[in-house]
Write an enzyme that holds these catalytic residues in place. Structure first.
Site, PDB file in Angstrom:
ATOM      1  N   LYS A  35       0.860  -1.196   0.022  1.00 21.72           N
ATOM      2  CA  LYS A  35       0.106   0.043  -0.096  1.00 21.72           C
ATOM      3  C   LYS A  35       0.944   1.347   0.175  1.00 21.72           C
ATOM      4  O   LYS A  35       0.572   2.231   0.835  1.00 21.72           O
ATOM      5  CB  LYS A  35      -1.230   0.155   1.123  1.00 21.72           C
ATOM      6  CG  LYS A  35      -2.054  -1.113   0.990  1.00 21.72           C
ATOM      7  CD  LYS A  35      -3.084  -0.690   2.085  1.00 21.72           C
ATOM      8  CE  LYS A  35      -4.191  -1.882   2.217  1.00 21.72           C
ATOM      9  NZ  LYS A  35      -3.494  -3.321   2.643  1.00 21.72           N
TER      10      LYS A  35
HETATM   11  O1  LIG Z   1      -9.424  -2.551   1.760  1.00 21.03           O
HETATM   12  C1  LIG Z   1      -8.505  -3.434   2.213  1.00 21.03           C
HETATM   13  C2  LIG Z   1      -7.104  -3.554   1.505  1.00 21.03           C
HETATM   14  C3  LIG Z   1      -6.339  -4.471   2.020  1.00 21.03           C
HETATM   15  N1  LIG Z   1      -6.518  -5.259   3.093  1.00 21.03           N
HETATM   16  C4  LIG Z   1      -5.652  -6.503   3.504  1.00 21.03           C
HETATM   17  O2  LIG Z   1      -6.377  -7.537   3.386  1.00 21.03           O
HETATM   18  C5  LIG Z   1      -5.872  -8.347   4.562  1.00 21.03           C
HETATM   19  C6  LIG Z   1      -7.325  -9.024   5.143  1.00 21.03           C
HETATM   20  O3  LIG Z   1      -6.942  -9.962   6.125  1.00 21.03           O
HETATM   21  P1  LIG Z   1      -8.082 -10.818   6.801  1.00 21.03           P
HETATM   22  O4  LIG Z   1      -7.574 -11.480   7.705  1.00 21.03           O
HETATM   23  O5  LIG Z   1      -8.618 -11.867   5.583  1.00 21.03           O
HETATM   24  O6  LIG Z   1      -9.105  -9.683   7.310  1.00 21.03           O
HETATM   25  C7  LIG Z   1      -5.120  -7.685   5.291  1.00 21.03           C
HETATM   26  O7  LIG Z   1      -3.724  -7.796   4.920  1.00 21.03           O
HETATM   27  C8  LIG Z   1      -5.411  -6.515   5.235  1.00 21.03           C
HETATM   28  O8  LIG Z   1      -4.215  -5.415   5.359  1.00 21.03           O
HETATM   29  C9  LIG Z   1      -7.985  -5.332   3.828  1.00 21.03           C
HETATM   30  O9  LIG Z   1      -8.349  -5.973   4.504  1.00 21.03           O
HETATM   31  N2  LIG Z   1      -8.721  -4.325   3.122  1.00 21.03           N
END
Ligand SMILES: O=c1ccn([C@@H]2O[C@H](COP(=O)(O)O)[C@@H](O)[C@H]2O)c(=O)[nH]1
Length: 281
Positions: free
Chosen positions: A97
């Site tokens: 990001k």
């Molecule tokens: O909008 C966003 C962008 C990135 N993420 C990232 O995805 C994973 C989600 O992890 P979970 O454990 O499936 O919740 C995490 O690395 C976030 O930084 C997001 O969730 N939303």
């Protein structure tokens, strides 16, 4: 690396389903896996996921933050995870990001889509210093056949205060981001290399903001499935006619099944099957 990112991703999704497994070595997950909360622990965690899931999922998404929190040794661990994935033929989206003024984006471009060991197959970036500030990274990614996922509608509730706001040109900010990505992908088949991040949790926001995701013609990375509460079925409402472009992403829900490789594979397969079925409707 041969061919463009969009084409490589389309091939992997066709083979394994539209799921990207996150590699997020949170402290509680490290403890549950019997690993130390240090650089060696996050390296073992990441390499275990890659070994278990290579050949079973379309791609993996290492979350840079959980490696960076261990400083230079953590960054070296991330580099080894990326290298393992490359050696195993497993696509990686490095979830870093990054976003800055254009001249500094050139540095991030070298780091994440250039020759550095931190470069995977694609990287996530933030357009909130202006989409145009991403230009150096977009250009280097295109030159190297790598992908870029641009934050559009993030899965967290706080994102709406920025992304739903209406800009000076009368368009909601997220719609302007989507239209800029669409321009990058014009004419590409099966789809282009510039994707968007659109959370599976955003409910009716896409339609409400007048965003035409199908016109983006790039992969739509959809985090939020699992631990954040979205289900595969929510993808239908969020993505509508753009379902062909969706790559759902799930981290903690899959990772909770580790460290047993068969457990990780089963959890990823269940998620991928549920997402594929929901998107086929
Ligand atoms: O909008 C966003 C962008 C990135 N993420 C990232 O995805 C994973 C989600 O992890 P979970 O454990 O499936 O919740 C995490 O690395 C976030 O930084 C997001 O969730 N939303």
């Amino acid at each position: 690396m041969s061919g463009r990112f969009g084409a490589r991703l389309a091939e992997q999704v066709a083979a394994h389903g539209p799921l990207c497994a996150g590699i997020d070595p949170h402290a509680p997950l490290l403890a549950a896996w019997g690993l130390a909360d240090d650089a060696a622990g996050v390296e073992r965690f990441g390499r275990t996921v890659v070994e278990a899931l290579a050949g079973h999922v379309a791609c993996v998404k290492p979350q840079a933050a959980f490696f960076e929190r261990h400083g230079s040794r953590g960054v070296a661990a991330l580099e080894r995870v990326i290298a393992d994935a490359r050696d195993a033929g497993l696509l990686t989206i490095v979830d870093a990001k990054r976003g800055d003024i254009g001249s500094t984006m050139a540095g991030y471009a070298d780091a994440f889509v250039g020759d550095s060991p931190l470069a995977g197959d694609a990287v996530t970036v933030s357009p909130y210093l202006g989409f145009g500030s991403l230009r150096p990274l977009l250009d280097l990614a295109a030159e190297r056949g790598r992908g870029v996922f641009v934050l559009a509608l993030t899965s967290n509730p706080e994102g709406a205060s920025v992304q739903h706001a209406v800009g000076a040109d009368g368009r909601p900010v997220a719609r302007a981001v989507a239209e800029a990505a669409a321009a990058e992908n014009a004419g590409a088949a099966p789809f282009g290399d510039v994707g968007l991040v659109v959370g599976a949790t955003v409910g009716p926001a896409v339609a409400g903001l007048g965003i035409d995701l199908d016109a983006v013609n790039g992969p739509l990375l959809a985090p939020g499935v699992g631990a954040q509460g979205a289900t595969a079925a929510d993808l239908q409402q969020v993505f509508g006619d753009a379902r062909r472009l969706v790559l759902a992403s799930s981290s903690r829900e899959v990772l909770a099944a580790g460290p047993d490789p068969a457990g990780l594979r089963d959890a990823a397969r269940r998620s991928a099957d549920a997402v594929r079925a929901a998107l086929a409707v």
